[in-house]
Motif scaffolding. Sequence first.
Motif, PDB file in Angstrom:
ATOM      1  N   SER A 128     -32.680 -17.514  -3.851  1.00 31.00           N
ATOM      2  CA  SER A 128     -33.468 -17.407  -5.071  1.00 31.00           C
ATOM      3  C   SER A 128     -34.355 -16.163  -4.993  1.00 31.00           C
ATOM      4  CB  SER A 128     -34.327 -18.659  -5.264  1.00 31.00           C
ATOM      5  OG  SER A 128     -35.242 -18.800  -4.186  1.00 31.00           O
ATOM      6  N   GLN A 153     -37.273 -18.873  -1.344  1.00 37.54           N
ATOM      7  CA  GLN A 153     -37.604 -20.210  -0.841  1.00 37.54           C
ATOM      8  C   GLN A 153     -36.394 -21.126  -0.808  1.00 37.54           C
ATOM      9  OE1 GLN A 153     -40.741 -22.072  -3.052  1.00 37.54           O
ATOM     10  NE2 GLN A 153     -40.846 -23.882  -1.729  1.00 37.54           N
ATOM     11  N   TYR A 154     -35.403 -20.859  -1.639  1.00 38.29           N
ATOM     12  CA  TYR A 154     -34.248 -21.736  -1.742  1.00 38.29           C
ATOM     13  C   TYR A 154     -32.960 -20.934  -1.547  1.00 38.29           C
ATOM     14  CZ  TYR A 154     -37.606 -24.972  -3.806  1.00 38.29           C
ATOM     15  OH  TYR A 154     -38.697 -25.783  -4.008  1.00 38.29           O
ATOM     16  N   LEU A 160     -28.714 -21.319  -2.238  1.00 36.49           N
ATOM     17  CA  LEU A 160     -27.707 -22.048  -3.009  1.00 36.49           C
ATOM     18  C   LEU A 160     -26.326 -21.773  -2.439  1.00 36.49           C
ATOM     19  CD1 LEU A 160     -27.541 -22.476  -6.818  1.00 36.49           C
ATOM     20  CD2 LEU A 160     -25.548 -21.549  -5.654  1.00 36.49           C
ATOM     21  N   VAL A 186     -28.353 -27.009  -2.822  1.00 38.83           N
ATOM     22  CA  VAL A 186     -29.556 -26.183  -2.729  1.00 38.83           C
ATOM     23  C   VAL A 186     -30.302 -26.590  -1.462  1.00 38.83           C
ATOM     24  CG1 VAL A 186     -31.755 -25.576  -3.794  1.00 38.83           C
ATOM     25  CG2 VAL A 186     -29.733 -25.862  -5.227  1.00 38.83           C
ATOM     26  N   TYR A 187     -30.566 -25.600  -0.598  1.00 32.29           N
ATOM     27  CA  TYR A 187     -31.294 -25.818   0.657  1.00 32.29           C
ATOM     28  C   TYR A 187     -32.666 -25.163   0.551  1.00 32.29           C
ATOM     29  CZ  TYR A 187     -26.881 -27.298   2.777  1.00 32.29           C
ATOM     30  OH  TYR A 187     -25.720 -27.959   3.076  1.00 32.29           O
ATOM     31  N   GLU A 188     -33.627 -25.796   1.169  1.00 26.19           N
ATOM     32  CA  GLU A 188     -34.972 -25.223   1.234  1.00 26.19           C
ATOM     33  C   GLU A 188     -35.117 -24.433   2.525  1.00 26.19           C
ATOM     34  OE1 GLU A 188     -39.667 -26.574   0.934  1.00 26.19           O
ATOM     35  OE2 GLU A 188     -38.066 -28.094   0.941  1.00 26.19           O
ATOM     36  N   ASN A 189     -35.565 -23.205   2.386  1.00 23.60           N
ATOM     37  CA  ASN A 189     -35.736 -22.322   3.535  1.00 23.60           C
ATOM     38  C   ASN A 189     -37.071 -22.608   4.215  1.00 23.60           C
ATOM     39  OD1 ASN A 189     -35.408 -20.231   5.358  1.00 23.60           O
ATOM     40  ND2 ASN A 189     -36.121 -18.657   3.928  1.00 23.60           N
ATOM     41  N   MET A 231     -33.347 -24.725   7.857  1.00 24.56           N
ATOM     42  CA  MET A 231     -32.994 -25.097   6.499  1.00 24.56           C
ATOM     43  C   MET A 231     -32.791 -26.595   6.420  1.00 24.56           C
ATOM     44  SD  MET A 231     -30.280 -22.087   5.519  1.00 24.56           S
ATOM     45  CE  MET A 231     -30.159 -22.708   3.851  1.00 24.56           C
ATOM     46  N   PHE A 252     -31.905 -29.808   0.013  1.00 25.19           N
ATOM     47  CA  PHE A 252     -32.892 -30.157  -1.017  1.00 25.19           C
ATOM     48  C   PHE A 252     -32.263 -30.939  -2.171  1.00 25.19           C
ATOM     49  CE2 PHE A 252     -35.248 -29.113  -4.931  1.00 25.19           C
ATOM     50  CZ  PHE A 252     -36.505 -29.584  -4.590  1.00 25.19           C
ATOM     51  N   ASP A 281     -36.964 -19.989 -10.305  1.00 29.00           N
ATOM     52  CA  ASP A 281     -36.404 -20.976  -9.367  1.00 29.00           C
ATOM     53  C   ASP A 281     -36.492 -22.411  -9.873  1.00 29.00           C
ATOM     54  OD1 ASP A 281     -36.246 -18.704  -7.864  1.00 29.00           O
ATOM     55  OD2 ASP A 281     -37.795 -19.269  -6.437  1.00 29.00           O
ATOM     56  N   ARG A 289     -34.500 -28.533 -11.271  1.00 30.55           N
ATOM     57  CA  ARG A 289     -34.513 -28.569  -9.814  1.00 30.55           C
ATOM     58  C   ARG A 289     -34.502 -29.988  -9.267  1.00 30.55           C
ATOM     59  NH1 ARG A 289     -38.899 -24.653  -7.346  1.00 30.55           N
ATOM     60  NH2 ARG A 289     -40.239 -26.435  -7.816  1.00 30.55           N
TER      61      ARG A 289
END
Length: 531
Positions: free
Chosen positions: A196, A200-201, A203, A213-216, A251, A254, A275, A295
Amino acid sequence: MILDFAIVCPAGCSDGCCVIWDFETRGIAKELGDKDCVAPITSVCWSKCGRHILVSATDKSLTLWEVFNGEKIMRTTLQQTTLHACLHPGSCTPSICLACPLSSNPIIVDLNTGSTTVLPVSVLDASTGPAPPSRNKFSNGSPPFTPTAACFNKFGDLVYVGNSKGEILIIDHKNIQVYGIVPISGGTVIKNILFSRSGQYLLTNSNDRTIRVYENLLPPKDGVRALDELNSTIDELHGIDKLKAVGSKCMVLFREFQDSITKIYWKAPCFSGDDEWVVGASASKGEHKIYIWDRAGHLVKILEGPKDALMDLAWHPVHPIVVSVSLSGLIYIWAKDYTENWSAFAPDFKELEENEEYIEREDEFDLIPEAEKVKESYVDEDDEVDIETVEKDSAFSDSDLSQEELCFLPAVPCPDVPEQQDKYVESSSKLVDSNHSGTPLSEEAGQNGQAMNPASSPINVINNSVAEDTGITRLKRKRKPSEKGLELQAEKGLKPLMKNKSSGKLSKIKNKSAAEHDICAFEDDVIDESQ
């Protein structure tokens, strides 16, 4: 891919040209191309400052253009066709790019020297041990068709690679070292991977018809240092287990997006500029559908277009606008349908459902109402207003290092086509030749074996002859001879003007006195009619 300031949008054409469209004028602002660029374009990428564009084509070439002047900076040729190429996001001067070839590992290309560095797509490639023979090979021993997806993180110090085993590799591209592995449930091929704008994310689009979608969890800056600290804290594990342990702390999953009813494949998924939204297109050949989720994972909107397959998709950096490209080469712009809100123009505007009685104030229509006279003005009229400095807005930039961004691209008018210019020159030359050669009547007479004075027409013969003999410059009025004039011509033995068949020339008036008398007859005729 839309520029950060959202003023222009580039599009790659099948003839090798890169056309930049202006959002304000809805016209072509710039066209980049030359005689070397003839192959269809596969991807385009802006530099962080917006002054350069990297273009990849099917002839295995990478071309870097300077947008403002339209000059080609460099051009290099790789061993395979590049499906996707992106510039390093951490530097304003484009010197490094990431290229994803058709059926090989992602490579880092140095645009200054042209050297390439191959990135590993699995742990076996990064290890020193020999790799076992692959079972996924064709009969001739060549590797299968497995395009690999890869992308930079926000500041470009790490590269995230998605392989055909359903794994995300976190790689330091400078040292070619794999720091972590994030396995994806299902273990299917990863077709798309991207970050993104905020970083922060992350894909991913897998072959199991699911968008994840993963959160960093790593910090935006100094990701390599954070990975070194994680490696130092995990001592009890080694090899692949240690890489997966590190990846689990980098990671975390999400959200997942899929169509549980139709089970369709997805194409060109991406984030919105803030985002908050995730958009993906249907990969079916006969439909042009765009799905939008929030989201939280709820399907918000489905945009249905013409029966034409969708090839690519991009979200506007600031506004709720989506740009899609169809298989036939058409670009569709999707925007929100706004209703008229008059209160936006006049804050005190109020819509009334029915008529109401209104009593005006005593000073409502005065030039300076009494209420404003009481208020004190706190505006310092002596302060200078800066109209040249452009303030930085985080909504328009992916990176804090971006400087001297391209805020305006002047539209240059396209020159005329050379064929049209040749036609204009040819038509003008024909016009000049016709003026010198004579009227079409004279040309027709020449073709029939007759001659005609090219400097005059049949009507001007009498005017020129009379002017030569009597000194009269021109006749103001041209009238038919009267009965008296015809009688005088018959007495003098004159005949009307006509072509002489034997000689092919017009008979001219030879008698000067007859001409003078004829002019007098014309004048008498005018006087008689006026009386």
